[in-house]
Scaffold this motif. Structure first.
Motif, mmCIF file in Angstrom:
data_model
loop_
_atom_site.group_PDB
_atom_site.id
_atom_site.type_symbol
_atom_site.label_atom_id
_atom_site.label_comp_id
_atom_site.label_asym_id
_atom_site.label_seq_id
_atom_site.Cartn_x
_atom_site.Cartn_y
_atom_site.Cartn_z
ATOM 1 N N ALA A 102 -1.009 9.546 9.054
ATOM 2 C CA ALA A 102 -1.315 8.692 7.848
ATOM 3 C C ALA A 102 -0.813 7.193 7.892
ATOM 4 C CB ALA A 102 -0.581 9.400 6.379
ATOM 5 N N GLU A 158 8.107 -0.611 7.444
ATOM 6 C CA GLU A 158 7.493 0.333 6.899
ATOM 7 C C GLU A 158 8.453 1.344 6.282
ATOM 8 O OE1 GLU A 158 3.982 0.989 10.375
ATOM 9 O OE2 GLU A 158 5.786 2.444 10.062
ATOM 10 N N SER A 164 -5.749 -0.148 8.098
ATOM 11 C CA SER A 164 -6.382 -0.626 7.095
ATOM 12 C C SER A 164 -5.560 -2.087 6.598
ATOM 13 C CB SER A 164 -6.243 0.314 5.855
ATOM 14 O OG SER A 164 -5.002 0.626 5.212
ATOM 15 N N MET A 165 -4.294 -1.874 6.784
ATOM 16 C CA MET A 165 -3.445 -3.450 6.466
ATOM 17 C C MET A 165 -3.556 -4.291 7.568
ATOM 18 S SD MET A 165 -2.438 -2.753 3.409
ATOM 19 C CE MET A 165 -1.040 -4.068 3.348
ATOM 20 N N MET A 171 0.587 -1.398 0.034
ATOM 21 C CA MET A 171 -0.110 0.262 0.082
ATOM 22 C C MET A 171 0.956 1.363 0.050
ATOM 23 S SD MET A 171 -2.807 1.044 2.888
ATOM 24 C CE MET A 171 -3.771 2.782 2.751
ATOM 25 N N LYS A 172 0.467 2.170 -0.865
ATOM 26 C CA LYS A 172 1.371 3.611 -1.191
ATOM 27 C C LYS A 172 0.482 4.372 -0.916
ATOM 28 C CE LYS A 172 4.941 1.764 -4.169
ATOM 29 N NZ LYS A 172 5.735 2.061 -5.313
ATOM 30 N N THR A 173 0.916 5.710 -0.055
ATOM 31 C CA THR A 173 0.211 6.913 0.091
ATOM 32 C C THR A 173 1.050 7.952 0.064
ATOM 33 O OG1 THR A 173 -1.296 5.770 1.717
ATOM 34 C CG2 THR A 173 -1.273 7.994 1.911
ATOM 35 N N ALA A 204 -2.928 3.795 7.695
ATOM 36 C CA ALA A 204 -2.337 2.677 6.772
ATOM 37 C C ALA A 204 -2.142 1.336 7.448
ATOM 38 C CB ALA A 204 -1.110 3.174 6.075
ATOM 39 N N ARG A 205 -1.699 1.365 8.540
ATOM 40 C CA ARG A 205 -1.421 0.218 9.324
ATOM 41 C C ARG A 205 -2.918 -0.380 9.582
ATOM 42 N NH1 ARG A 205 2.691 3.136 12.151
ATOM 43 N NH2 ARG A 205 1.038 3.277 14.064
ATOM 44 N N ARG A 231 5.098 3.788 2.652
ATOM 45 C CA ARG A 231 4.804 2.311 2.064
ATOM 46 C C ARG A 231 4.592 1.256 3.118
ATOM 47 N NH1 ARG A 231 10.009 2.505 -1.994
ATOM 48 N NH2 ARG A 231 9.239 4.304 -3.335
ATOM 49 N N VAL A 232 3.689 0.772 3.155
ATOM 50 C CA VAL A 232 3.247 -0.274 3.933
ATOM 51 C C VAL A 232 2.812 -1.724 3.489
ATOM 52 C CG1 VAL A 232 1.669 -0.640 6.238
ATOM 53 C CG2 VAL A 232 2.452 1.476 5.707
#
Length: 308
Positions: free
Chosen positions: A16, A95, A23-24, A1-3, A20-21, A86-87
């Motif tokens: 953020a 990370e 959601s993953m 996953m990239k933000t 991200a963590r 990036r996660v």
């Protein structure tokens, strides 16, 4: 996953990362340290790739501080922080946060990085190129327990080693030294096999190789013998000979990943001695966070004057 975040702040980057963590489904508890990579745009891709590969052995948060100085046509007030997060699969086992510092913000990198460090976890700082003269006093260096430079990446590696010797502080190390670990292990093992008084040594390598310089200093410092250096076509170190009354102890690697170890009175044998990747070197350095006293002693050896 990239933000991706533009014109952002460290606080927003932290938020953020947390989102991200979640959601993953990837908590931070598995990460053992923070690796801060200070570089420029030209070297960022290779440095981040090496750090990500190393993180497969040491799960960590990688903060890549990419400095983007203002160009001559830009106005001084055009200062901002852009970030790429990036996660998960895109970040190896930890990370990755790419922090692009524009304009005057590059002078305050420590303030940007500090809020993003993992709490209660060690910090390792790595300068792939263009390290500051005194890394322990640098804004990023003061945050780290381990500070890694690479004399091989500069225009004058031997001058860089002299600079590292004068500015050394506990926790400093250099990848030129890390590259020597297999050589030092094999040479020490050879002396264990054949205990004998060493009267001199020879290190053969390409011209200006910092690892060869450090190896010569290490031999001179530990054995208290004169060490001669011979220039070859390389690549890197090609041969080390330790002179004894019974003959030469010889570790010869003219090319490839296989070397020949010769000990007086015993048949020669082949040993693995490949040129390791940057990721492997960084992974080795992340295994230990204490001061490397052997490196410090070799770097500042009193015998160094005889070797320059």
């Amino acid at each position: 996953m990239k933000t991706e975040l533009t014109s952002t702040t460290s606080s927003k980057v932290n938020s953020a990362l947390l989102a991200a963590r979640r959601s993953m489904g990837s908590p931070t508890m598995g990460m053992v340290l923070t690796l801060v990579v200070v570089t420029d745009e030209e070297n960022a891709y290779d440095a981040v790739k090496a750090a990500t590969d190393a993180s497969r052995e040491h799960p960590c948060r990688i903060l890549a501080v990419i400095k983007r100085p203002a160009r001559s046509h830009q106005r001084r007030h055009e200062t901002r922080l852009d970030a790429e997060l990036r996660v998960g699969a895109d970040a190896g086992t930890g990370e990755v946060v790419l922090l692009r510092l524009h304009g005057e913000l590059i002078e305050h990198a420590g303030s940007v990085v500090l809020p993003l460090l993992l709490p209660d976890a060690p910090v390792v700082a790595w300068w792939p190129v263009d390290a500051p003269a005194h890394v322990a006093l640098d804004e990023i260096g003061t945050l780290a327990q381990r500070r890694i430079t690479d004399a091989y990446a500069v225009e004058d590696p031997l001058a860089e080693l002299r600079l590292r010797a004068t500015s050394y502080a506990p926790g400093d190390t250099d990848l030129s030294w890390t590259r020597l670990t297999p050589w030092r292990s094999l040479l020490a093992a050879a002396l264990d096999q054949k205990p004998a008084k060493v009267t001199g040594a020879v290190v053969e390598s390409e011209e200006g190789n910092p690892s060869a310089e450090l190896l010569a200093r290490w031999l001179a410092d530990r054995l208290v013998v004169p060490v001669e250096r011979v220039v070859t076509d390389g690549p890197v170190i090609t041969c080390v000979r330790m002179l004894t009354e019974d003959g030469e102890i010889r570790l010869d690697r003219p090319y490839g990943a296989l070397a020949t170890l010769g000990v007086p009175g015993r048949p020669d044998r082949g040993v693995a001695l490949k040129i390791r990747t940057t990721a492997e070197l960084i992974a080795e350095e992340m295994r230990r966070l204490d001061a490397d006293e052997v490196y410090a002693s070799a770097l500042r050896s009193r015998q160094a004057e005889l070797l320059t």
